[in-house]
Write a protein that holds these residues in place. Structure first.
Motif, PDB file in Angstrom:
ATOM      1  N   MET A   1      66.247  39.663  49.987  1.00 13.85           N
ATOM      2  CA  MET A   1      66.787  40.910  49.465  1.00 13.85           C
ATOM      3  C   MET A   1      66.078  41.279  48.165  1.00 13.85           C
ATOM      4  SD  MET A   1      70.891  40.319  50.158  1.00 13.85           S
ATOM      5  CE  MET A   1      71.328  41.989  49.635  1.00 13.85           C
ATOM      6  N   ARG A   2      66.160  42.562  47.820  1.00 13.43           N
ATOM      7  CA  ARG A   2      65.502  43.062  46.607  1.00 13.43           C
ATOM      8  C   ARG A   2      66.561  43.510  45.608  1.00 13.43           C
ATOM      9  NH1 ARG A   2      59.930  45.393  47.609  1.00 13.43           N
ATOM     10  NH2 ARG A   2      60.389  46.361  45.613  1.00 13.43           N
ATOM     11  N   PHE A   3      66.379  43.087  44.347  1.00  9.89           N
ATOM     12  CA  PHE A   3      67.344  43.402  43.311  1.00  9.89           C
ATOM     13  C   PHE A   3      66.646  43.968  42.085  1.00  9.89           C
ATOM     14  CE2 PHE A   3      69.085  39.937  45.803  1.00  9.89           C
ATOM     15  CZ  PHE A   3      70.360  40.403  46.100  1.00  9.89           C
ATOM     16  N   VAL A   4      67.336  44.904  41.426  1.00 12.61           N
ATOM     17  CA  VAL A   4      66.917  45.399  40.119  1.00 12.61           C
ATOM     18  C   VAL A   4      67.969  44.964  39.120  1.00 12.61           C
ATOM     19  CG1 VAL A   4      66.498  47.426  38.680  1.00 12.61           C
ATOM     20  CG2 VAL A   4      65.668  47.379  41.053  1.00 12.61           C
ATOM     21  N   ILE A   5      67.523  44.228  38.101  1.00 14.55           N
ATOM     22  CA  ILE A   5      68.422  43.750  37.055  1.00 14.55           C
ATOM     23  C   ILE A   5      68.089  44.473  35.764  1.00 14.55           C
ATOM     24  CG2 ILE A   5      69.185  41.768  35.701  1.00 14.55           C
ATOM     25  CD1 ILE A   5      70.000  41.578  38.608  1.00 14.55           C
ATOM     26  N   ILE A   6      69.075  45.152  35.198  1.00 13.75           N
ATOM     27  CA  ILE A   6      68.881  45.853  33.935  1.00 13.75           C
ATOM     28  C   ILE A   6      69.430  44.984  32.819  1.00 13.75           C
ATOM     29  CG2 ILE A   6      69.453  47.923  32.626  1.00 13.75           C
ATOM     30  CD1 ILE A   6      70.007  48.791  35.844  1.00 13.75           C
ATOM     31  N   GLY A   7      68.558  44.627  31.897  1.00 14.95           N
ATOM     32  CA  GLY A   7      68.939  43.737  30.810  1.00 14.95           C
ATOM     33  C   GLY A   7      68.411  42.339  31.050  1.00 14.95           C
ATOM     34  N   ALA A   8      67.461  41.908  30.229  1.00 21.56           N
ATOM     35  CA  ALA A   8      66.863  40.583  30.388  1.00 21.56           C
ATOM     36  C   ALA A   8      67.370  39.612  29.331  1.00 21.56           C
ATOM     37  CB  ALA A   8      65.337  40.679  30.325  1.00 21.56           C
ATOM     38  N   GLY A   9      68.568  39.867  28.823  1.00 22.90           N
ATOM     39  CA  GLY A   9      69.196  38.945  27.890  1.00 22.90           C
ATOM     40  C   GLY A   9      69.723  37.723  28.620  1.00 22.90           C
ATOM     41  N   ARG A  10      70.654  37.036  27.985  1.00 23.77           N
ATOM     42  CA  ARG A  10      71.123  35.777  28.553  1.00 23.77           C
ATOM     43  C   ARG A  10      71.726  35.944  29.940  1.00 23.77           C
ATOM     44  NH1 ARG A  10      75.009  33.344  24.137  1.00 23.77           N
ATOM     45  NH2 ARG A  10      75.640  35.521  24.078  1.00 23.77           N
ATOM     46  N   VAL A  11      72.595  36.917  30.110  1.00 25.50           N
ATOM     47  CA  VAL A  11      73.257  37.110  31.394  1.00 25.50           C
ATOM     48  C   VAL A  11      72.262  37.581  32.448  1.00 25.50           C
ATOM     49  CG1 VAL A  11      75.040  38.395  32.622  1.00 25.50           C
ATOM     50  CG2 VAL A  11      75.475  37.583  30.297  1.00 25.50           C
TER      51      VAL A  11
END
Length: 257
Positions: A1-11
């Motif tokens: 599956m393909r995901f876009v994650i916004i925010g590369a901080g800890r979470v």
């Protein structure tokens, strides 16, 4: 599956690592330079930009993504990103960092597929570790609903009862049952409750203290304190008659700074 994650901080970064470890494709969106660089150093493709902008999300591949995780520390960015994700037919997961209030939850819950609250999840884990023993919170299902696993003790009023004889409060239900050292399963009515048996229960916060009294045998004041609310009278009465007749901020910037 393909995901876009916004925010590369800890979470966001930890979520991305878990997804990648399971062989999913992950693209991240971040505009804070040191945070962005850290994600790239770990091998993630990262789009430099504001995660609440449609053009930035398009560059990250939202058109082909199965889901979008808006995991920044900014509620407005997260909500806007999820609304864009809805437009592109993605599953939307939004992080909140505000106090876990019913009003906030209801405001956003109907417009995204799922809301996560990392601080609450971390607090549940810490509470389990601190308390140890017979009670383990598993998850918050809604602002007033929690799934807990409880271990029957020798002082529990229901010790020796069968499942059919177990009467929990109206706002609580048994989801699973496990005998000592055995896997959890769907309970049958003739199973008996004995020392070290485990019950997984879905309960409203208002009746958690009563559930704790019945299944673990905590005193009414202790159960109320541990559950964070006042105990109801039914469990207190049962306890009195059967056991004693005489007498509880992540600084991720994500796409904005």
């Amino acid at each position: 599956m393909r995901f876009v994650i916004i925010g590369a901080g800890r979470v966001g970064l930890r979520t991305a690592r878990v997804l990648r470890d399971e062989d999913h494709e992950v693209t991240m969106v971040e505009r804070d330079e040191p945070t962005l660089r850290r994600a790239r150093d770990q091998g993630f493709p990262v789009v430099d930009g504001d995660g609440s902008r449609e053009d930035v999300l398009e560059e990250a591949g939202i058109r082909d993504a199965d889901a979008i995780g808006a995991l920044t520390g900014d509620l407005n960015v997260n909500f806007t990103a999820c609304m864009i994700g809805n437009h592109y037919g993605c599953r939307t997961v939004m992080r909140i960092d505000e106090a876990y209030r019913e009003g906030i939850y209801r405001k956003y819950a109907d417009q995204v597929d799922e809301i996560i609250y990392p601080e609450r999840l971390g607090a549940i884990g810490a509470k389990n570790a601190l308390l140890g023993g017979t009670i383990r919170a598993i998850a918050d299902i809604a602002p007033h609903l929690q799934v807990v696993e409880l271990t029957i003790t020798d002082v529990a009023p229901v010790n020796g009862y069968t499942i059919s004889e177990l009467h929990l409060p109206a706002d609580a239900t048994v989801l699973a049952f496990g005998k000592r050292d055995q896997d959890l399963e769907i309970p049958t009515e003739d199973l008996s409750l004995e020392d070290d048996d485990r019950l997984v229960v879905l309960a409203d916060f208002d009746v958690l203290s009563e559930v704790r009294q019945l299944l673990v045998g905590e005193t009414a004041p202790r159960a109320a304190a541990n559950a964070g609310e006042n105990s109801s009278s039914a469990a207190t009465e049962l306890l009195e008659t059967e056991t004693d007749p005489d007498s509880e901020t992540d600084s991720d910037t994500g796409g904005v700074n």
